[in-house]
Design an enzyme around this catalytic site. Structure first.
Site, PDB file in Angstrom:
ATOM      1  N   LYS A 266       1.672  -1.270   0.031  1.00  0.00           N
ATOM      2  CA  LYS A 266       0.084  -0.392   0.048  1.00  0.00           C
ATOM      3  C   LYS A 266       0.919   1.267   0.307  1.00  0.00           C
ATOM      4  O   LYS A 266       1.917   1.540   0.725  1.00  0.00           O
ATOM      5  CB  LYS A 266      -0.615  -0.388   1.077  1.00  0.00           C
ATOM      6  CG  LYS A 266      -1.992  -0.581   0.668  1.00  0.00           C
ATOM      7  CD  LYS A 266      -2.833  -0.559   2.741  1.00  0.00           C
ATOM      8  CE  LYS A 266      -3.898  -2.120   2.925  1.00  0.00           C
ATOM      9  NZ  LYS A 266      -4.847  -1.563   1.461  1.00  0.00           N
ATOM     10  N   ARG A 340     -10.004 -11.759   2.054  1.00  0.00           N
ATOM     11  CA  ARG A 340     -11.073 -12.431   1.957  1.00  0.00           C
ATOM     12  C   ARG A 340     -10.898 -13.951   1.885  1.00  0.00           C
ATOM     13  O   ARG A 340     -11.190 -15.201   1.488  1.00  0.00           O
ATOM     14  CB  ARG A 340     -11.049 -12.257   0.067  1.00  0.00           C
ATOM     15  CG  ARG A 340     -10.308 -12.117  -0.390  1.00  0.00           C
ATOM     16  CD  ARG A 340     -10.664 -11.473  -2.633  1.00  0.00           C
ATOM     17  NE  ARG A 340     -11.276 -10.038  -2.051  1.00  0.00           N
ATOM     18  CZ  ARG A 340     -11.045  -9.155  -2.936  1.00  0.00           C
ATOM     19  NH1 ARG A 340     -11.550  -9.518  -4.141  1.00  0.00           N
ATOM     20  NH2 ARG A 340     -11.656  -8.142  -2.919  1.00  0.00           N
TER      21      ARG A 340
HETATM   22  N1  BES Z   1      -8.161  -3.726   4.899  1.00  0.00           N
HETATM   23  C1  BES Z   1      -8.131  -2.852   2.969  1.00  0.00           C
HETATM   24  C2  BES Z   1      -9.449  -2.902   3.172  1.00  0.00           C
HETATM   25  C3  BES Z   1      -9.628  -1.189   3.853  1.00  0.00           C
HETATM   26  C4  BES Z   1      -9.206  -0.592   3.137  1.00  0.00           C
HETATM   27  C5  BES Z   1     -10.134  -1.423   4.985  1.00  0.00           C
HETATM   28  C6  BES Z   1      -9.380   1.539   3.530  1.00  0.00           C
HETATM   29  C7  BES Z   1     -10.299   0.143   5.394  1.00  0.00           C
HETATM   30  C8  BES Z   1      -9.909   1.208   4.524  1.00  0.00           C
HETATM   31  C9  BES Z   1      -8.369  -4.438   2.210  1.00  0.00           C
HETATM   32  O1  BES Z   1      -7.208  -5.825   2.844  1.00  0.00           O
HETATM   33  C10 BES Z   1      -7.776  -4.092   1.210  1.00  0.00           C
HETATM   34  O2  BES Z   1      -6.322  -3.484   0.755  1.00  0.00           O
HETATM   35  N2  BES Z   1      -8.496  -4.218   0.016  1.00  0.00           N
HETATM   36  C11 BES Z   1      -8.378  -3.783  -1.337  1.00  0.00           C
HETATM   37  C12 BES Z   1      -8.979  -4.608  -2.277  1.00  0.00           C
HETATM   38  C13 BES Z   1      -8.251  -4.707  -3.319  1.00  0.00           C
HETATM   39  C14 BES Z   1      -6.827  -4.998  -4.301  1.00  0.00           C
HETATM   40  C15 BES Z   1      -8.800  -5.806  -4.618  1.00  0.00           C
HETATM   41  C16 BES Z   1      -9.115  -2.761  -1.654  1.00  0.00           C
HETATM   42  O3  BES Z   1     -10.134  -2.153  -1.001  1.00  0.00           O
HETATM   43  O4  BES Z   1      -8.027  -1.542  -2.436  1.00  0.00           O
HETATM   44 MN    MN Z   2      -5.552  -5.285   1.962  1.00  0.00          MN
END
Ligand code: BES
Ligand code: MN
Ligand code: ZN
Length: 489
Positions: A266, A340
């Site tokens: 990230k 997931r």
């Molecule tokens: N933990 C994150 C989602 C999240 C984002 C929670 C902001 C709280 C605040 C999750 O694991 C994630 O990174 N999801 C990705 C999925 C994508 C890579 C398909 C996302 O939401 O960008």
């Molecule tokens: Mn994630």
């Protein structure tokens, strides 16, 4: 105890109020009619209470909001807080009124005159939740909240009425503590240890370590945690307060104690918020705590998948193929779509082991749900209208925002992978829905199921009615009510 204070109920009396040194809160109906004790308080302040109630400021107040009279002459108290609340009112407004008192609460504590208010227990509940603050790591300014006495006509009766609500407050605050903790403290091991302590309140708690998970075949979950120094774990919490031998209802939580994104790392900005990525597991833990504390007459099992998603020489890579416990293979397109993978295996394990009557999972699963619903509502996805509507009703009754989202085969088709049974990520369009479709592949058709995407509501950017800025514990109240309505009815 993780609640910030316990409200003591005491018999209504005038002396307690004139002698009180902290704050005094008076529950007053919008029309400003004063009861016998409040009238004496008005006399002691030479009419200051009455004048405030006759003011424009009082007229303008919304239900549940409050007005402060500071250092009123004639009393020892530092303030008299006038809280606007009709006698006939709903629980949301009563809790909001309590929150007004809890928010203003200081070191000196408070005397709350709720006299014969029918919602006194709900007022105490709102007060407790809003008095919560996560101050563990402030080494300097952390005065403890003073004691709160609530003056009512029937203290014993009120005590009994408030007991299940205090168990609920304890569950909510437990969840908030878990979500607020930084990831260097709340490691997978520390999390599991905190859950094991709940054996002391009657929960059956098992901690499955990596070798146990390996044997069971939870390879998708293990793949997420393999880049971390903290060992992956699944914790199983059972509360069997219902009929012996009856199949339980299952709650499943995503417990990513920190989500860097892994190799699909990230951006730095905002990454610190990913300490809340165990929010789903936090809610499951808080609900189980509440059910045990109030000795719910229901069989409920809570399962949490605890992992840390780190980049490392041993971390999984984009392009890896992993085999889930179910047997389906998954192409890991994006290591940041890790929740997931964790849930797929824990959902499957829950069904294989417990044959649950229904299942609800909670997860801070997608950023996309924040784009869609903001911080007001969690996304609700389901394969079963009855369970889904029951949950939505419980959430509405508790004032926790929840909004149903669509699912369907056209979304499911997006998960197709060239080299495996499915891929874990398929781009930006409908990101929350494709995540839900992924989970649904690990839910048996005959099992009523809801997925709650709580990414937007677990740690919103502003304070809410019942919580200061920080973790809310969203979902504990709704799920406790759902258990009450659906399983204990
Ligand atoms: N933990 C994150 C989602 C999240 C984002 C929670 C902001 C709280 C605040 C999750 O694991 C994630 O990174 N999801 C990705 C999925 C994508 C890579 C398909 C996302 O939401 O960008
Ligand atoms: Mn994630
Ligand atoms: Zn995540």
């Amino acid at each position: 105890m993780t609640v910030p204070l316990t409200v003591q109920f005491a018999k209504t009396g005038f002396d307690a109020l004139t002698e009180a040194e902290g704050r005094i809160a008076l529950i007053v109906a919008p029309e400003g009619k004063l009861g016998a004790v409040a009238k004496r308080l008005d006399r002691a302040t030479r009419g200051a209470v009455r004048r405030a109630l006759d003011s424009k400021a009082w007229d303008k107040l919304k239900t549940g909001d409050a007005l402060d009279l500071s250092y009123p002459a004639g009393l020892k108290a530092e303030a008299v807080q006038l809280v606007k609340l009709p006698r006939r009112t709903g629980i949301a407004e009563a809790r909001k009124a309590g929150a007004s008192i809890g928010k203003a609460l200081g070191e000196a504590g408070a005397m709350v005159l709720a006299a014969s208010h029918p919602r006194a227990a709900e007022i105490a509940f709102g007060l407790t939740l809003r008095a919560y603050d996560f101050t563990l790591y402030h080494t300097r300014e952390t005065p403890a909240k003073g004691a709160v006495a609530m003056l009512v006509d029937d203290p014993e009766g009120m005590e009994a009425k408030a007991a299940p609500l205090m168990a609920l407050a304890e569950g909510v605050c437990f969840t908030r503590d878990l979500v607020n903790e930084p990831a260097n403290v709340l490691t997978t091991t520390d999390f599991a240890d905190r859950l094991a302590v709940m054996r002391g309140i009657g929960l059956e708690v098992e901690v499955l370590d990596e070798s146990a998970l390996e044997k069971l075949g939870l390879r998708a979950l293990l793949a997420v945690g393999q880049g971390s120094e903290s060992p992956s774990k699944v914790v199983v919490m059972q509360w069997n307060g219902g009929k012996k031998g009856d199949a339980p209802f299952a709650l499943v939580g995503k417990g990513v104690v920190f989500d860097t994104g892994g190799i699909s790392i990230k951006p730095a900005a905002g990454m610190e918020e990913m300490t809340m990525d165990m929010g789903g597991a936090g809610v499951v833990s808080g609900v189980m705590r509440t059910l045990a504390l109030r000795k719910a007459k229901a069989n409920v099992v809570g399962l949490v998948g605890l992992v840390e998603n780190m980049p490392d020489g041993r971390a999984q890579r984009p392009g890896d193929v992993v085999k889930s416990m179910k047997g389906d293979t998954i192409e890991v397109i994006n290591t940041d779509a890790e929740g997931r993978l964790v849930l797929a295996d824990v959902l499957w394990y829950a069904q294989e082991r417990f044959k649950p009557t229904g299942m609800i999972n909670l997860a801070t699963l997608t950023g996309a749900i924040i784009v869609g619903l903001g911080h007001e509502n969690a996304g609700v996805f389901s394969n079963d209208d009855t369970l889904c509507n029951a949950f939505l009703k419980a959430a509405a009754a508790e004032g926790e925002g929840a909004w149903r989202m669509p699912m369907g085969p056209a979304y499911d088709a997006l998960l197709k992978s060239r080299i495996a049974d499915m891929k874990n990520s398929c781009g930006r369009p409908a990101g929350s829905i494709t995540a839900a479709q992924f989970l649904r592949r690990f839910v048996k058709d005959e099992v009523p199921w809801c997925h709650l995407d709580i990414a937007g509501v677990a740690l919103p950017p502003k304070e809410t009615t019942l919580a200061p800025k920080g973790a809310t514990g969203w979902g504990v109240m709704a799920l406790d009510r759902l258990v009450r309505d659906m399983l204990e009815g």
